[in-house]
Scaffold this motif. Structure first.
Motif, PDB file in Angstrom:
ATOM      1  N   THR A  32      35.485  40.636  40.016  1.00 40.06           N
ATOM      2  CA  THR A  32      36.703  40.412  41.185  1.00 40.06           C
ATOM      3  C   THR A  32      37.806  41.090  40.402  1.00 40.06           C
ATOM      4  O   THR A  32      38.117  40.716  39.313  1.00 40.06           O
ATOM      5  CB  THR A  32      36.786  38.882  41.172  1.00 40.06           C
ATOM      6  OG1 THR A  32      35.637  38.243  41.812  1.00 40.06           O
ATOM      7  CG2 THR A  32      37.819  38.666  42.209  1.00 40.06           C
ATOM      8  N   ASN A  35      44.046  41.147  40.926  1.00 37.01           N
ATOM      9  CA  ASN A  35      45.095  41.197  41.911  1.00 37.01           C
ATOM     10  C   ASN A  35      44.636  42.107  43.048  1.00 37.01           C
ATOM     11  O   ASN A  35      44.747  43.449  42.869  1.00 37.01           O
ATOM     12  CB  ASN A  35      46.385  41.762  41.249  1.00 37.01           C
ATOM     13  CG  ASN A  35      47.031  40.789  40.422  1.00 37.01           C
ATOM     14  OD1 ASN A  35      47.492  39.612  40.568  1.00 37.01           O
ATOM     15  ND2 ASN A  35      47.321  41.407  39.187  1.00 37.01           N
ATOM     16  N   PRO A  36      44.064  41.809  44.189  1.00 31.62           N
ATOM     17  CA  PRO A  36      43.632  42.501  45.218  1.00 31.62           C
ATOM     18  C   PRO A  36      44.554  43.574  45.650  1.00 31.62           C
ATOM     19  O   PRO A  36      46.040  43.506  45.545  1.00 31.62           O
ATOM     20  CB  PRO A  36      43.427  41.510  46.389  1.00 31.62           C
ATOM     21  CG  PRO A  36      43.224  40.356  45.856  1.00 31.62           C
ATOM     22  CD  PRO A  36      44.378  40.338  44.407  1.00 31.62           C
ATOM     23  N   TYR A 166      43.001  49.015  40.436  1.00 32.52           N
ATOM     24  CA  TYR A 166      41.698  48.463  40.563  1.00 32.52           C
ATOM     25  C   TYR A 166      41.010  47.836  39.284  1.00 32.52           C
ATOM     26  O   TYR A 166      40.201  47.184  39.401  1.00 32.52           O
ATOM     27  CB  TYR A 166      40.761  49.492  41.105  1.00 32.52           C
ATOM     28  CG  TYR A 166      40.877  49.922  42.370  1.00 32.52           C
ATOM     29  CD1 TYR A 166      41.128  49.065  43.554  1.00 32.52           C
ATOM     30  CD2 TYR A 166      40.516  51.379  42.906  1.00 32.52           C
ATOM     31  CE1 TYR A 166      41.197  49.446  44.734  1.00 32.52           C
ATOM     32  CE2 TYR A 166      41.031  51.707  44.057  1.00 32.52           C
ATOM     33  CZ  TYR A 166      41.247  50.790  45.241  1.00 32.52           C
ATOM     34  OH  TYR A 166      41.363  51.387  46.497  1.00 32.52           O
ATOM     35  N   ASN A 177      36.775  46.390  49.610  1.00 32.45           N
ATOM     36  CA  ASN A 177      38.038  45.962  50.454  1.00 32.45           C
ATOM     37  C   ASN A 177      39.120  45.400  49.207  1.00 32.45           C
ATOM     38  O   ASN A 177      40.093  44.567  49.683  1.00 32.45           O
ATOM     39  CB  ASN A 177      37.438  44.625  51.123  1.00 32.45           C
ATOM     40  CG  ASN A 177      38.136  44.450  52.421  1.00 32.45           C
ATOM     41  OD1 ASN A 177      38.498  45.703  53.280  1.00 32.45           O
ATOM     42  ND2 ASN A 177      38.054  43.254  53.021  1.00 32.45           N
ATOM     43  N   LYS A 179      39.025  44.450  46.671  1.00 29.00           N
ATOM     44  CA  LYS A 179      38.861  43.014  45.804  1.00 29.00           C
ATOM     45  C   LYS A 179      37.799  42.796  44.723  1.00 29.00           C
ATOM     46  O   LYS A 179      37.925  42.034  43.940  1.00 29.00           O
ATOM     47  CB  LYS A 179      38.406  41.872  46.878  1.00 29.00           C
ATOM     48  CG  LYS A 179      39.556  41.551  47.905  1.00 29.00           C
ATOM     49  CD  LYS A 179      39.013  40.326  49.026  1.00 29.00           C
ATOM     50  CE  LYS A 179      40.162  40.228  50.120  1.00 29.00           C
ATOM     51  NZ  LYS A 179      39.859  39.453  51.082  1.00 29.00           N
ATOM     52  N   TYR A 180      36.800  43.887  44.936  1.00 29.64           N
ATOM     53  CA  TYR A 180      35.759  43.780  44.058  1.00 29.64           C
ATOM     54  C   TYR A 180      35.356  45.152  43.601  1.00 29.64           C
ATOM     55  O   TYR A 180      35.226  46.116  44.240  1.00 29.64           O
ATOM     56  CB  TYR A 180      34.616  43.106  44.888  1.00 29.64           C
ATOM     57  CG  TYR A 180      34.680  41.791  45.743  1.00 29.64           C
ATOM     58  CD1 TYR A 180      34.853  40.686  44.920  1.00 29.64           C
ATOM     59  CD2 TYR A 180      34.959  42.023  47.047  1.00 29.64           C
ATOM     60  CE1 TYR A 180      35.164  39.486  45.707  1.00 29.64           C
ATOM     61  CE2 TYR A 180      35.148  40.605  47.553  1.00 29.64           C
ATOM     62  CZ  TYR A 180      35.532  39.550  46.978  1.00 29.64           C
ATOM     63  OH  TYR A 180      35.660  38.428  47.508  1.00 29.64           O
ATOM     64  N   GLU A 204      32.755  39.954  53.502  1.00 33.93           N
ATOM     65  CA  GLU A 204      33.974  40.082  53.681  1.00 33.93           C
ATOM     66  C   GLU A 204      34.247  39.783  55.473  1.00 33.93           C
ATOM     67  O   GLU A 204      35.151  39.201  55.911  1.00 33.93           O
ATOM     68  CB  GLU A 204      34.810  41.346  53.349  1.00 33.93           C
ATOM     69  CG  GLU A 204      35.104  41.348  51.991  1.00 33.93           C
ATOM     70  CD  GLU A 204      36.341  40.587  51.482  1.00 33.93           C
ATOM     71  OE1 GLU A 204      37.380  41.026  51.936  1.00 33.93           O
ATOM     72  OE2 GLU A 204      36.013  39.470  50.850  1.00 33.93           O
TER      73      GLU A 204
END
Length: 209
Positions: A32, A35-36, A166, A177, A179-180, A204
């Motif tokens: 994960t 920080n998205p 990322y 997305n 996030k991952y 998602e």
């Protein structure tokens, strides 16, 4: 006899069911991102492949990527993002951005991998790349103009900022997305990377309902 056929049918289904029922988690299949990162289109699920044309692992992943893209759902937005983790990576990243700007990336992408890894061409000089692009209807003058343009340099800066956000430190890597992060190491091999990506896409998709 009917019971025997039913048992056989269930047995045959077990591997398929197990594959679909695989429950991945942070550290098991993916990591994960702390920080998205904002995606380009919030209405879609974004998948970004971070790569380098000179990377043998990226080259090995390319057939899996092409096969996966053929069944891309309408709500998924796929993008390639070239990384520059070394001096020799810059020319390849610039070539990708030129191809994207000129609308020939789709035709050229796999061929570029093949030129480097099958034909053993370095493809790191501007002249060599300009000649390569002529196969796709791009004149050497047009290639040179774009290769040294503000637009390409701007894209390089944007890509570098995103890759740092990322937290990616190598290639190939798949970002789902914003996030991952999915890699061959987290997924257990290239052949399982897109199984994890599909799992995260569905996750998602369900979260947005």
């Amino acid at each position: 006899m009917k019971k025997l056929l039913t048992a056989l049918f269930v047995t045959l289904l077990l591997p398929i069911t197990s594959a679909w029922a695989q429950d991945y988690s942070d550290g098991n299949g993916y990591t994960t991102i702390s920080n998205p990162v904002r995606t380009a289109d919030p209405s879609k699920i974004e998948v970004v492949e971070i790569f380098w044309y000179g990377c043998p692992h990226c080259y090995a992943l390319e057939p899996f990527t092409q096969a996966w893209k053929k069944n891309l759902a309408d709500d998924v937005d796929f993008k390639y993002l070239p990384a520059v983790f070394g001096r020799n990576w810059l020319a390849h990243a610039k070539a990708f951005h030129v191809a994207d700007i000129l609308g020939v990336e789709e035709q050229l992408h796999s061929d570029m991998f093949n030129a480097i890894h099958q034909d053993r061409k370095r493809m790191t000089s501007e002249d060599e790349l300009a000649e390569f692009f002529t196969q796709y209807g791009v004149s050497e003058d047009e290639f040179t103009k774009q290769y040294n343009s503000f637009a390409v340099n701007s894209r390089l800066s944007q890509a570098d900022a995103k890759i740092r956000a990322y937290g990616a430190r190598g290639v190939p890597g798949l970002i789902v997305n914003g996030k991952y992060l999915v890699t061959a190491a987290t997924a257990g091999g290239n052949d399982n990377i897109y199984s994890v990506v599909d799992y995260l896409i569905e996750q998602e998709r369900q979260a947005s309902k």
